[in-house]
Design an enzyme around this catalytic site. Structure first.
Site, PDB file in Angstrom:
ATOM      1  N   GLU A 181     -14.422 110.679 -33.859  1.00 33.40           N
ATOM      2  CA  GLU A 181     -15.110 109.439 -33.458  1.00 33.40           C
ATOM      3  C   GLU A 181     -15.388 109.425 -31.949  1.00 33.40           C
ATOM      4  O   GLU A 181     -15.240 108.408 -31.276  1.00 33.40           O
ATOM      5  CB  GLU A 181     -14.345 108.212 -33.950  1.00 33.40           C
ATOM      6  CG  GLU A 181     -14.271 108.242 -35.481  1.00 33.40           C
ATOM      7  CD  GLU A 181     -14.022 106.919 -36.152  1.00 33.40           C
ATOM      8  OE1 GLU A 181     -14.271 105.875 -35.542  1.00 33.40           O
ATOM      9  OE2 GLU A 181     -13.582 106.954 -37.308  1.00 33.40           O
TER      10      GLU A 181
HETATM   11  C1  LIG Z   1     -10.138 116.129 -39.027  1.00 37.50           C
HETATM   12  C2  LIG Z   1     -11.512 115.700 -38.658  1.00 37.50           C
HETATM   13  C3  LIG Z   1     -12.100 114.619 -39.318  1.00 37.50           C
HETATM   14  C4  LIG Z   1     -13.407 114.242 -39.007  1.00 37.50           C
HETATM   15  N1  LIG Z   1     -13.990 113.236 -39.713  1.00 37.50           N
HETATM   16  C5  LIG Z   1     -15.335 112.990 -39.546  1.00 37.50           C
HETATM   17  C6  LIG Z   1     -16.036 112.087 -40.401  1.00 37.50           C
HETATM   18  O1  LIG Z   1     -15.450 111.466 -41.294  1.00 37.50           O
HETATM   19  N2  LIG Z   1     -17.356 111.935 -40.222  1.00 37.50           N
HETATM   20  C7  LIG Z   1     -18.062 112.595 -39.254  1.00 37.50           C
HETATM   21  O2  LIG Z   1     -19.273 112.397 -39.144  1.00 37.50           O
HETATM   22  N3  LIG Z   1     -17.418 113.463 -38.423  1.00 37.50           N
HETATM   23  C8  LIG Z   1     -16.082 113.674 -38.548  1.00 37.50           C
HETATM   24  N4  LIG Z   1     -15.439 114.570 -37.733  1.00 37.50           N
HETATM   25  C9  LIG Z   1     -16.193 115.282 -36.707  1.00 37.50           C
HETATM   26  C10 LIG Z   1     -15.846 114.860 -35.290  1.00 37.50           C
HETATM   27  O3  LIG Z   1     -16.310 113.564 -35.036  1.00 37.50           O
HETATM   28  C11 LIG Z   1     -16.402 115.918 -34.337  1.00 37.50           C
HETATM   29  O4  LIG Z   1     -15.596 117.078 -34.509  1.00 37.50           O
HETATM   30  C12 LIG Z   1     -16.383 115.462 -32.909  1.00 37.50           C
HETATM   31  O5  LIG Z   1     -17.321 114.449 -32.701  1.00 37.50           O
HETATM   32  C13 LIG Z   1     -16.677 116.620 -31.932  1.00 37.50           C
HETATM   33  O6  LIG Z   1     -17.803 117.328 -32.312  1.00 37.50           O
HETATM   34  P1  LIG Z   1     -17.732 118.933 -32.399  1.00 37.50           P
HETATM   35  O7  LIG Z   1     -16.553 119.277 -33.228  1.00 37.50           O
HETATM   36  O8  LIG Z   1     -19.058 119.420 -32.833  1.00 37.50           O
HETATM   37  O9  LIG Z   1     -17.424 119.405 -30.934  1.00 37.50           O
HETATM   38  P2  LIG Z   1     -18.521 119.689 -29.808  1.00 37.50           P
HETATM   39  O10 LIG Z   1     -19.471 118.559 -29.727  1.00 37.50           O
HETATM   40  O11 LIG Z   1     -19.044 121.056 -29.993  1.00 37.50           O
HETATM   41  O12 LIG Z   1     -17.592 119.676 -28.509  1.00 37.50           O
HETATM   42  C14 LIG Z   1     -16.815 120.780 -28.070  1.00 37.50           C
HETATM   43  C15 LIG Z   1     -16.216 120.408 -26.718  1.00 37.50           C
HETATM   44  O13 LIG Z   1     -17.271 120.179 -25.762  1.00 37.50           O
HETATM   45  C16 LIG Z   1     -17.124 118.887 -25.196  1.00 37.50           C
HETATM   46  N5  LIG Z   1     -18.453 118.328 -24.927  1.00 37.50           N
HETATM   47  C17 LIG Z   1     -19.530 118.287 -25.755  1.00 37.50           C
HETATM   48  N6  LIG Z   1     -20.551 117.680 -25.143  1.00 37.50           N
HETATM   49  C18 LIG Z   1     -20.126 117.318 -23.910  1.00 37.50           C
HETATM   50  C19 LIG Z   1     -20.719 116.659 -22.792  1.00 37.50           C
HETATM   51  N7  LIG Z   1     -21.975 116.188 -22.836  1.00 37.50           N
HETATM   52  N8  LIG Z   1     -19.987 116.481 -21.674  1.00 37.50           N
HETATM   53  C20 LIG Z   1     -18.703 116.921 -21.619  1.00 37.50           C
HETATM   54  N9  LIG Z   1     -18.092 117.557 -22.635  1.00 37.50           N
HETATM   55  C21 LIG Z   1     -18.782 117.738 -23.771  1.00 37.50           C
HETATM   56  C22 LIG Z   1     -16.381 118.069 -26.248  1.00 37.50           C
HETATM   57  O14 LIG Z   1     -15.753 116.943 -25.677  1.00 37.50           O
HETATM   58  C23 LIG Z   1     -15.398 119.106 -26.773  1.00 37.50           C
HETATM   59  O15 LIG Z   1     -14.305 119.196 -25.895  1.00 37.50           O
HETATM   60  C24 LIG Z   1     -14.113 114.921 -37.995  1.00 37.50           C
HETATM   61  C25 LIG Z   1     -13.510 115.999 -37.316  1.00 37.50           C
HETATM   62  C26 LIG Z   1     -12.239 116.404 -37.657  1.00 37.50           C
HETATM   63  C27 LIG Z   1     -11.655 117.576 -36.945  1.00 37.50           C
END
Ligand SMILES: Cc1cc2nc3c(=O)[nH]c(=O)nc-3n(C[C@H](O)[C@H](O)[C@H](O)COP(=O)(O)OP(=O)(O)OC[C@H]3O[C@@H](n4cnc5c(N)ncnc54)[C@H](O)[C@@H]3O)c2cc1C
Length: 380
Positions: free
Chosen positions: A363
């Site tokens: 989130e």
């Molecule tokens: C157990 C679990 C349950 C989940 N449940 C749901 C769900 O029910 N529904 C749903 O839609 N999603 C869900 N998610 C997804 C979750 O919301 C995402 O994993 C999260 O938003 C991060 O996205 P990402 O994994 O693609 O990481 P990325 O966006 O690839 O980020 C990787 C890293 O880069 C950093 N980063 C990215 N962009 C920037 C920026 N502009 N500035 C600085 N730092 C940045 C991030 O903070 C992070 O540290 C879930 C994830 C998990 C692990």
């Protein structure tokens, strides 16, 4: 200013605490070990009204305020964050989204069953290449007149296999960017809708996280939430409230670990005295207690803002950022206070430490919360 909880809030706190101790605690280690979804517990939480806490009773919800919800989330999360994330997604993302932006027909058809706990829901925004950068949706929902056709993949979806109703965010008109995105209600079993394998996770292992695959899934137009192109705004508005729930989850994980560490420190002896008599341990407890109280104030403030009808984008982001940091730090210290016992499963704190990490990721990661906060303070 009044810092005391109302009679009603105290009753909810007690009910959630009793439920956590009597129904969530038994078997929580085994469920975590076996990645077992807490099906029985979720059913009971539905019967007790925990799955539609803020929904109007006319849609079979409990009609409570956001304060009640965060109080319950804290108590449930002290014991079992795998169960509390199910509560959080169903309440703050699915039920809130449908009640606030859905049509009367959608509320009759879906919200009543979700709020009463008859079924649970999932919120599907993230994709393999669209996590923090949620505007980069690759999943498409092509407008075919009286229906949409969805193609693409969502991943990391909580309640992925156990949900019956899915709120799916998808791109209808790429040229319009985030204004060309829609939110659609998809039912489990619709032809072309497949559920991918379960994720093997570090924490909240009892919760059910899957990828979802859409191959020409036909969704009737009446299942669109809001006007054409409202999907991205829908997701952002809904997640803004969802963060308050996750902040409360983080608070609960921290408080649960602290309570266990406090108890243990008064029982465990080293060098002829209880370890709490060693100042190094007592000071850790002092820091944990202070940080948890500060996190609680931020969580309550965000919930209060929502209940007052104030904007809660900033207070919710601050609550989530800080409470999740406190959850991480506090659980690490709780393991330390338990010594070797902290490293084994029977004492619960290692699980709470693993569970804490997700609150800094889902989130909106902590980095994304800082973007929200800094934009807000620089704009003012
Ligand atoms: C157990 C679990 C349950 C989940 N449940 C749901 C769900 O029910 N529904 C749903 O839609 N999603 C869900 N998610 C997804 C979750 O919301 C995402 O994993 C999260 O938003 C991060 O996205 P990402 O994994 O693609 O990481 P990325 O966006 O690839 O980020 C990787 C890293 O880069 C950093 N980063 C990215 N962009 C920037 C920026 N502009 N500035 C600085 N730092 C940045 C991030 O903070 C992070 O540290 C879930 C994830 C998990 C692990």
């Amino acid at each position: 200013m009044d810092f005391s909880l109302s009679e009603e809030h105290l009753m909810i706190q007690e009910a959630a605490r009793d439920f956590a101790q009597n129904e969530l605690l038994p078997g929580v280690i085994e469920r975590d070990d076996n990645q077992q979804f807490p099906a029985e517990q979720v059913k009971k939480m539905g019967e007790l009204g925990f799955l539609g806490m803020m929904v109007d009773p006319k849609y079979l919800g409990s009609g409570m305020d956001t304060m009640s919800y965060v109080i319950a989330m804290e108590e449930l999360s002290k014991v079992d964050a795998s169960s509390s994330v199910i509560v959080s997604v169903n309440n703050s993302l699915v039920c809130y989204g449908l009640e606030t932006y859905g049509t009367e027909e959608q509320k009759e058809k879906y919200l009543k069953r979700l709020a009463s706990g008859e079924i649970i829901g999932a919120f599907c925004l993230s994709e393999p290449e669209a996590g923090s950068d949620a505007t980069s949706q690759k999943t498409t929902a092509i407008d075919k007149g009286n229906h949409y056709v969805i193609n693409g993949t969502k991943n990391w979806i909580t309640n992925g296999n156990t949900a019956s109703v899915y709120l799916v965010i998808a791109q209808t008109d790429r040229e319009k960017g985030h204004k060309g995105i829609n939110a659609l209600i998809v039912e489990k079993g619709m032809p072309g809708f497949e559920i991918g394998p379960k994720e093997n996770k570090l924490g909240i292992r009892g919760s059910d996280t899957h990828s979802l695959i859409f191959n020409d899934v036909k969704v009737p137009k009446e299942n669109r939430i809001g006007e054409d192109g409202f999907g991205f705004k829908f997701a952002m508005k809904t997640l803004s409230g969802g963060r308050i729930g996750i902040a409360a989850q983080a608070l609960g994980i921290a408080a649960g670990a602290y309570e266990l560490a406090l108890k243990y420190s008064k029982e465990r002896k080293a060098f002829g005295t209880e370890i709490s008599n060693h100042q190094a341990i007592a000071f850790k407890l002092a820091d944990m207690h202070t940080q948890i109280q500060a996190a609680r104030h931020l969580v309550y403030k965000a919930a209060w803002d929502k209940d007052q009808g104030n904007n809660y984008d900033l207070s919710g982001a601050m609550a989530k950022l800080y409470a999740s940091q406190v959850a991480m730090e506090t659980t690490v210290e709780a393991v330390q206070i338990h010594g070797g016992n902290g490293f084994v499963k029977d004492y619960h704190v290692e699980r709470l430490m693993r569970d804490a990490k997700i609150t800094q990721i889902y989130e909106g990661t902590s980095e994304i919360q800082k973007i929200v906060i800094s934009r807000s303070i620089l704009r003012d």
